[in-house]
Each structure stands twice: as structure tokens, then as C-alpha cells.
Scaffold this motif. Structure first.
Motif, PDB file in Angstrom:
ATOM      1  N   LEU A   1       0.682  -1.151  -0.001  1.00 34.06           N
ATOM      2  CA  LEU A   1       0.038  -0.030  -0.022  1.00 34.06           C
ATOM      3  C   LEU A   1       0.854   1.284  -0.092  1.00 34.06           C
ATOM      4  CD1 LEU A   1      -2.818  -0.960   2.734  1.00 34.06           C
ATOM      5  CD2 LEU A   1      -2.747  -1.189   0.180  1.00 34.06           C
ATOM      6  N   ARG A   2       0.359   2.283  -0.754  1.00 33.34           N
ATOM      7  CA  ARG A   2       0.899   3.610  -0.669  1.00 33.34           C
ATOM      8  C   ARG A   2      -0.237   4.597  -0.312  1.00 33.34           C
ATOM      9  NH1 ARG A   2       5.646   4.591  -3.513  1.00 33.34           N
ATOM     10  NH2 ARG A   2       4.989   6.369  -4.011  1.00 33.34           N
ATOM     11  N   ALA A   3       0.120   5.496   0.516  1.00 34.64           N
ATOM     12  CA  ALA A   3      -0.902   6.451   0.936  1.00 34.64           C
ATOM     13  C   ALA A   3      -1.213   7.337  -0.375  1.00 34.64           C
ATOM     14  CB  ALA A   3      -0.348   7.412   1.916  1.00 34.64           C
ATOM     15  N   THR A   4      -2.428   7.892  -0.546  1.00 35.66           N
ATOM     16  CA  THR A   4      -2.650   8.991  -1.545  1.00 35.66           C
ATOM     17  C   THR A   4      -1.781  10.341  -0.943  1.00 35.66           C
ATOM     18  OG1 THR A   4      -4.548   9.794  -0.325  1.00 35.66           O
ATOM     19  CG2 THR A   4      -4.775   7.931  -1.938  1.00 35.66           C
ATOM     20  N   ASP A   5      -1.545  11.061  -2.090  1.00 39.21           N
ATOM     21  CA  ASP A   5      -0.990  12.319  -1.885  1.00 39.21           C
ATOM     22  C   ASP A   5      -1.688  13.243  -0.648  1.00 39.21           C
ATOM     23  OD1 ASP A   5       1.007  11.963  -3.943  1.00 39.21           O
ATOM     24  OD2 ASP A   5       0.155  13.115  -5.620  1.00 39.21           O
ATOM     25  N   ALA A   6      -2.885  13.318  -0.639  1.00 34.74           N
ATOM     26  CA  ALA A   6      -3.728  13.914   0.032  1.00 34.74           C
ATOM     27  C   ALA A   6      -3.551  13.453   1.396  1.00 34.74           C
ATOM     28  CB  ALA A   6      -4.878  14.180  -0.331  1.00 34.74           C
ATOM     29  N   ALA A   7      -3.299  12.072   1.769  1.00 32.51           N
ATOM     30  CA  ALA A   7      -3.234  11.408   3.052  1.00 32.51           C
ATOM     31  C   ALA A   7      -1.803  11.364   3.667  1.00 32.51           C
ATOM     32  CB  ALA A   7      -3.634  10.248   2.938  1.00 32.51           C
ATOM     33  N   ARG A   8      -0.653  11.839   2.772  1.00 33.08           N
ATOM     34  CA  ARG A   8       0.715  11.615   3.466  1.00 33.08           C
ATOM     35  C   ARG A   8       0.849  12.652   4.241  1.00 33.08           C
ATOM     36  NH1 ARG A   8       4.511   9.979  -1.778  1.00 33.08           N
ATOM     37  NH2 ARG A   8       2.924   8.458  -2.755  1.00 33.08           N
ATOM     38  N   LEU A   9       1.677  12.419   5.259  1.00 33.61           N
ATOM     39  CA  LEU A   9       2.597  13.170   6.319  1.00 33.61           C
ATOM     40  C   LEU A   9       3.716  13.779   5.527  1.00 33.61           C
ATOM     41  CD1 LEU A   9       2.816  11.406   9.605  1.00 33.61           C
ATOM     42  CD2 LEU A   9       1.167  13.002   8.882  1.00 33.61           C
ATOM     43  N   PRO A  10       3.860  15.152   5.595  1.00 30.19           N
ATOM     44  CA  PRO A  10       5.057  15.889   4.878  1.00 30.19           C
ATOM     45  C   PRO A  10       6.493  14.972   5.363  1.00 30.19           C
ATOM     46  CG  PRO A  10       3.498  17.321   6.084  1.00 30.19           C
ATOM     47  CD  PRO A  10       3.304  15.774   6.664  1.00 30.19           C
ATOM     48  N   VAL A  11       7.301  14.824   4.651  1.00 22.37           N
ATOM     49  CA  VAL A  11       8.398  14.439   4.795  1.00 22.37           C
ATOM     50  C   VAL A  11       9.513  15.138   5.663  1.00 22.37           C
ATOM     51  CG1 VAL A  11      10.393  13.269   3.732  1.00 22.37           C
ATOM     52  CG2 VAL A  11       8.374  12.927   2.733  1.00 22.37           C
ATOM     53  N   VAL A  12       9.711  15.088   6.765  1.00 29.60           N
ATOM     54  CA  VAL A  12      10.292  15.683   7.679  1.00 29.60           C
ATOM     55  C   VAL A  12      11.149  14.729   8.851  1.00 29.60           C
ATOM     56  CG1 VAL A  12       9.034  17.683   7.694  1.00 29.60           C
ATOM     57  CG2 VAL A  12       8.876  15.856   9.579  1.00 29.60           C
ATOM     58  N   ASP A  13      12.435  15.262   9.076  1.00 28.31           N
ATOM     59  CA  ASP A  13      13.350  14.391   9.962  1.00 28.31           C
ATOM     60  C   ASP A  13      12.565  14.135  11.312  1.00 28.31           C
ATOM     61  OD1 ASP A  13      15.212  13.671   8.084  1.00 28.31           O
ATOM     62  OD2 ASP A  13      16.528  15.524   8.685  1.00 28.31           O
ATOM     63  N   PRO A  14      12.587  13.290  12.048  1.00 24.66           N
ATOM     64  CA  PRO A  14      12.089  13.108  13.370  1.00 24.66           C
ATOM     65  C   PRO A  14      12.784  13.893  14.407  1.00 24.66           C
ATOM     66  CG  PRO A  14      12.897  10.954  12.673  1.00 24.66           C
ATOM     67  CD  PRO A  14      12.790  11.970  11.353  1.00 24.66           C
ATOM     68  N   SER A  15      11.860  14.525  15.158  1.00 29.30           N
ATOM     69  CA  SER A  15      12.607  15.237  16.348  1.00 29.30           C
ATOM     70  C   SER A  15      13.034  14.438  17.444  1.00 29.30           C
ATOM     71  CB  SER A  15      11.796  16.374  16.780  1.00 29.30           C
ATOM     72  OG  SER A  15      10.800  16.173  17.213  1.00 29.30           O
ATOM     73  N   VAL A  16      12.424  13.320  17.527  1.00 25.13           N
ATOM     74  CA  VAL A  16      12.783  12.262  18.368  1.00 25.13           C
ATOM     75  C   VAL A  16      12.379  10.824  17.986  1.00 25.13           C
ATOM     76  CG1 VAL A  16      10.414  12.496  19.704  1.00 25.13           C
ATOM     77  CG2 VAL A  16      12.205  11.718  20.947  1.00 25.13           C
ATOM     78  N   THR A  17      13.247   9.919  18.384  1.00 22.32           N
ATOM     79  CA  THR A  17      13.056   8.512  18.097  1.00 22.32           C
ATOM     80  C   THR A  17      12.583   7.792  19.264  1.00 22.32           C
ATOM     81  OG1 THR A  17      14.109   8.531  15.964  1.00 22.32           O
ATOM     82  CG2 THR A  17      13.875   6.373  16.872  1.00 22.32           C
ATOM     83  N   LEU A  18      11.504   6.869  19.528  1.00 24.47           N
ATOM     84  CA  LEU A  18      11.463   6.158  20.637  1.00 24.47           C
ATOM     85  C   LEU A  18      11.386   4.646  20.221  1.00 24.47           C
ATOM     86  CD1 LEU A  18       8.349   8.243  22.053  1.00 24.47           C
ATOM     87  CD2 LEU A  18      10.791   8.543  22.639  1.00 24.47           C
ATOM     88  N   GLU A  19      11.598   3.970  21.339  1.00 26.04           N
ATOM     89  CA  GLU A  19      11.862   2.372  20.909  1.00 26.04           C
ATOM     90  C   GLU A  19      10.654   1.845  21.686  1.00 26.04           C
ATOM     91  OE1 GLU A  19      14.010   0.927  18.755  1.00 26.04           O
ATOM     92  OE2 GLU A  19      15.267   2.806  18.268  1.00 26.04           O
ATOM     93  N   ALA A  20      10.004   0.779  21.111  1.00 28.06           N
ATOM     94  CA  ALA A  20       9.150  -0.195  21.607  1.00 28.06           C
ATOM     95  C   ALA A  20       9.460  -1.559  21.488  1.00 28.06           C
ATOM     96  CB  ALA A  20       7.753   0.091  21.382  1.00 28.06           C
ATOM     97  N   SER A  21      10.280  -2.028  22.344  1.00 23.87           N
ATOM     98  CA  SER A  21      10.751  -3.439  22.126  1.00 23.87           C
ATOM     99  C   SER A  21       9.565  -4.463  22.657  1.00 23.87           C
ATOM    100  CB  SER A  21      12.010  -3.556  22.820  1.00 23.87           C
ATOM    101  OG  SER A  21      12.368  -5.093  22.558  1.00 23.87           O
TER     102      SER A  21
END
Length: 496
Positions: free
Chosen positions: A367-387
Motif C-alpha cells: 500500500l501507498r498513501a494517496t498524496d492527500a493522506a501523506r504526512l510531510p517528509v521531515v526528519d523526526p525530532s525524537v525517536t522512541l523504541e518499543a521492544s
């Protein structure tokens, strides 16, 4: 075309306590530790949550009031001639279809006539935190004999659902569909089938099954007939005597009627506790258009694999005749069954295996999101881990080494781009759900579909991107209800 490739990268274990009206709802959220002693958890009764609700009301000034009444009560249901004890909404299995339009002011007066406390969760909707329906996190449990008014504005169109978030209650029948219509979108279909899939116990309760799992009872553990390549190995923990489509068993199937040549929108909801379903409509190909309420670039497929909590929408041009709608309980050697009738003729055999089930099913990787549904491409300001971890001998499931209600909160602030990385260290698959948000499956080009529930296969990692625009305390958990009861959950915690 779908391919057999890796997927992209109820409440606590204790019994819910009947709490007095003066109880602080932040029982868990307020206990969240903070990386900075000056920061505090933004609770459901906070000014920030009230401000969010007020902003939503301003964003949708013309919303129509929509009122529903739901009552949860004990009853019994007839499953192919066998009377089975159940807990139901408005004595229906599934509960009544609730419908609203984007921006409506929805008020649901809920009455609890069960013997235990409970709540109602509005699965997939990014609504105000104090209406999310998670006991001890966003509200006090609703005591037996009491009532609560849920009041929220649905911000996005699509296929959603509602269900209890009480401990091991959903499998007794407490679920139903919630459809949010888009007033700006013209219907690209002629008729609609809302299809709720579930697994059903006839001789035991979910609590009894859970106790057996905790005790190492092999009758409910994976065996040779409970494996699936599409799910990476073990297909589930529980063998069920029957699988239901809209509350009906194969021997007494639900029937969907239409006319030949009509375009039908099929809204698929997996309301099961422990079962993924591979769904196909005999004699037809499906065009998948949405997942978890958000549009994707249309893709044709013979079948779709849907985990617990997920939703898929598909459109199909119906042929003339009588056709099987089959929901194979993936890896469990049985299936749910319904009938689509557009003309005369005998119904298909309930054990039929449509040819559409032979090819690998569509998954999120296709699956690929439609253009209207996509989040803007930006670098994450924080990365969280859920192991994601587990101990099958003790039947304990964990996030970051802790079994809920023990947890280390995933701390965030408002207006961040957060990347949440689910890493599955177990030999079981987990459909991971985040409340209060719709994330994007992380891809470098931003094409990942928008979802709120995503399958994480054994030994794999799925990263999702989240814009933190909805303050509060939000649970993220495995939507296998037995895994949740055994601890696979934590809190996605907004800090002030």
C-alpha cells in the motif's frame, strides 16, 4: 500485485477496581516518570486537553448534533442453534452500527448493566483524550449500574469501530462498527457492506482461556494447525470453535444483497481477539482503497490479510449470481463465511475455498498513501523504541521489558515529529495499535500508508511516524486481547 514479502518497516492484568467519583483519573498517567522533574504528564483533565477540544469545536463550527444510546448487558445469543452467554451492546452482535459525518458533535450515552466495570473506546479516532475510553488512563472505569456520556467530534472520515477496553471483555461480544462519512466526497459506489469479523468461544470465557494460557494449558497453545507463513510462524494462541461474520456462523451465514453490476464498498473490520483473517470474495477481485480510515492508491488483489484492530475498505463490481465471502482464520484451519447475493441460485457450500485465496494476500507492504493522506517528509525530532518481548512459559508479554501496568512511558511533547520503532523480539506476530493518532508507516519517500494499527511480524521492525498534535496520555498496545491482558502495552505520554 501483492506479494509474500515482509511487512513494512482489555486493559491491565489486574481486575479493574470500582472507583469512586472522586478518584483522580491519572492513576497511571500521573505515575509516569519524567526525564525532567519540572515536566509533568498532561492528563485527560488538563487545560491542554480542554484547549484541544475547544480548537476542534472551532474547526468544525457547523457540526450537527448526533445522539446515540448504548447499553452493555449480559444476555445470550443463538450461534447456529447453540445458546451462548454473551455481553452485548443493545442486545446485538455486533453492536449497532453508529454513523456520523466529519465534524458532527457525537454524544453517546452509555449505560453499564454488566456485573463489572467497563468503558467504551472509539478505535482509530483522534478525539480528545478524556473521551478515549481507557480505564485508569483517560477515565475512571464506569461502575456496574452507572452511566457515562461520551462527547466527541470525529475529525476524519473512514471505517472505525468501538469496543470495550475492559480486561478480556471484547471477546464476549462488546464491539460494533463506527462509520464516519465525508460530506465533501461523492460516493464512488452504489451499495455498502459493513463486515465485522470475529472469533467466538462457545464453552469457555476469555478469562478462562487466559487462565489456561497462564497455566500452560496446551489445548489453547499453537500447534501444527496454527501456523502461517504470512504471519511469520505461529498464527495465534487460541483455537476457536467458530468464526463469525457480523455475528453469524457459517451454518447460518450473513447475507449481503445487491444488484448485478453495482459497485459495492466493503468495509472490513477485524474485531477478533486472537485471529488474523484472509478475506476474499469468490469470483471477484477486490480494489483496496482505504486502510484504517485513510485512503491509499487503489490496488487490485484477490485477498487481503487483516489483523485484529485493522480495517480495510475495498470496492468491487458485483457479478450476477451468489458468491461466498470467506474470511479464513489464518493458520487455524477454519473460516468465517457469508453470502453475497445479486441473483438467483443456491448458496455456495459453507466450506468452499475460493480460488482467490491461493495467491499471497495483500498486506501493508503493498500500500501507498494517496498524496492527500501523506504526512510531510521531515526528519523526526525524537525517536522512541518499543521492544516487544514475551515469555511463553509464564505467558507474559512486555514492552521494553515491562509488563503493563508496569511501564516506562514513551515521553513526547506537542508539535513534534516522533518516530516510534516497534521491534518484535518474539516468535509471535503482534498487531500494534496507538490510541489518539493516525501514524504513517515510515518510508523514505513518505509513501507509507496512514494507519493506527500495524502488524509487526516475528523478528521484524516496523517504524511509524507520528505528529504529536493531540495532547494527553495514550496507550499503545498489542490488539491481541490475551497479549494485552498479559502486559504488552505502554503509555505514549505527552509532557508539559
Amino acid at each position: 500485485m501483492p506479494g509474500n514479502r515482509p511487512l513494512d518497516v482489555q486493559l491491565s492484568r489486574r481486575q479493574m477496581l470500582q472507583l469512586g467519583t472522586g478518584m483522580a483519573v491519572l492513576g497511571l498517567a500521573g505515575a509516569c516518570s519524567s526525564p525532567d522533574a519540572t515536566e509533568g504528564a498532561i492528563g485527560p483533565d488538563s487545560p491542554q486537553v480542554r484547549a484541544y477540544a475547544e480548537a476542534e469545536a472551532r474547526r468544525f463550527p457547523g457540526g450537527t448534533p448526533v445522539a446515540y444510546a448504548l447499553t452493555a448487558a449480559q444476555t445470550d445469543v443463538d450461534i447456529a442453534g447453540t445458546r451462548t452467554a454473551a455481553w452485548l451492546y443493545n442486545t446485538q452482535l455486533p453492536g449497532p452500527i453508529l454513523r456520523a459525518t466529519v465534524g458532527d458533535r457525537v454524544q453517546v450515552r452509555f449505560r453499564n448493566q454488566l456485573p463489572d466495570p467497563t468503558t467504551v473506546h472509539w478505535h482509530g479516532l483522534a478525539i480528545r483524550n478524556d473521551m478515549d475510553g481507557v480505564p485508569d488512563v483517560t477515565q475512571a472505569p464506569i461502575p456496574a449500574g452507572d452511566e457515562f456520556v461520551y462527547d466527541f467530534i470525529p475529525p476524519d472520515p473512514g471505517t472505525y469501530w468501538y469496543h470495550t477496553h475492559g480486561d478480556l471483555q471484547r471477546g464476549r461480544g462488546l464491539y460494533g462498527a463506527l462509520i464516519v462519512d465525508d460530506p465533501r466526497a461523492a460516493a464512488a459506489y452504489d451499495t455498502e457492506f459493513v463486515v465485522a469479523l470475529s472469533d467466538w468461544l462457545t464453552d469457555r470465557t476469555p478469562t478462562q482461556v487466559f487462565d489456561q494460557l497462564r497455566g500452560g494449558g496446551m489445548a489453547s497453545m499453537p500447534g501444527p494447525d496454527m501456523t502461517s507463513a504470512a504471519l511469520g510462524g505461529d498464527a495465534g494462541d487460541v483455537r476457536y470453535p467458530v468464526y463469525l461474520v457480523n455475528g453469524r456462523p457459517p451454518a447460518d451465514p450473513a447475507v449481503f444483497t445487491a444488484r448485478p453490476g453495482q459497485r459495492a464498498r466493503i468495509r472490513l473490520i477485524n474485531a477478533g481477539d486472537d485471529t488474523a483473517f484472509r478475506v476474499a470474495l469468490g469470483g471477484h477481485r477486490l480494489t483496496v482503497t482505504d486502510t484504517d480510515g485513510f485512503p491509499v492508491e487503489p490496488v487490485d488483489t484477490d485477498s487481503v490479510l487483516i489483523g485484529m484492530g485493522e480495517r480495510y475498505d475495498a470496492v468491487v463490481t458485483l457479478q450476477d449470481g451468489v458468491f461466498p465471502l470467506v474470511a479464513v482464520a489464518e493458520g487455524k484451519g477454519a473460516q468465517g463465511f457469508a453470502v453475497v447475493r445479486t441473483g438467483g441460485g443456491a448458496a455456495p457450500d459453507l466450506a468452499v475455498t475460493p480460488g482467490e485465496l491461493t495467491a499471497p494476500p495483500l498486506t501493508v507492504a503493498d500500500l501507498r498513501a494517496t498524496d492527500a493522506a501523506r504526512l510531510p517528509v521531515v526528519d523526526p525530532s525524537v525517536t522512541l523504541e518499543a521492544s516487544l518481548g514475551g515469555d511463553m512459559k509464564r505467558y507474559t508479554w512486555t514492552v521494553n521489558g515491562q509488563a503493563y501496568p508496569d511501564h516506562a512511558p514513551l515521553a513526547v511533547h506537542s508539535d513534534q515529529r516522533v518516530r516510534l520503532v516497534y521491534t518484535n523480539t518474539t516468535t509471535m506476530w503482534h498487531p500494534m495499535h496507538l490510541h489518539g493518532h493516525t501514524f504513517a508507516v515510515a518510508r523514505s519517500d513518505g509513501s507509507g500508508p496512514r494507519k493506527d494499527t500495524v502488524i509487526v511480524l516475528p523478528g521484524q521492525t516496523v517504524a511509524v511516524d507520528i505528529d504529536t498534535t493531540n495532547p494527553g496520555q495514550w496507550i499503545t498496545h498489542c490488539h491481541n486481547d490475551y497479549h494485552l491482558a498479559a502486559g504488552m502495552a505502554t503509555i505514549f505520554s505527552y509532557l508539559s
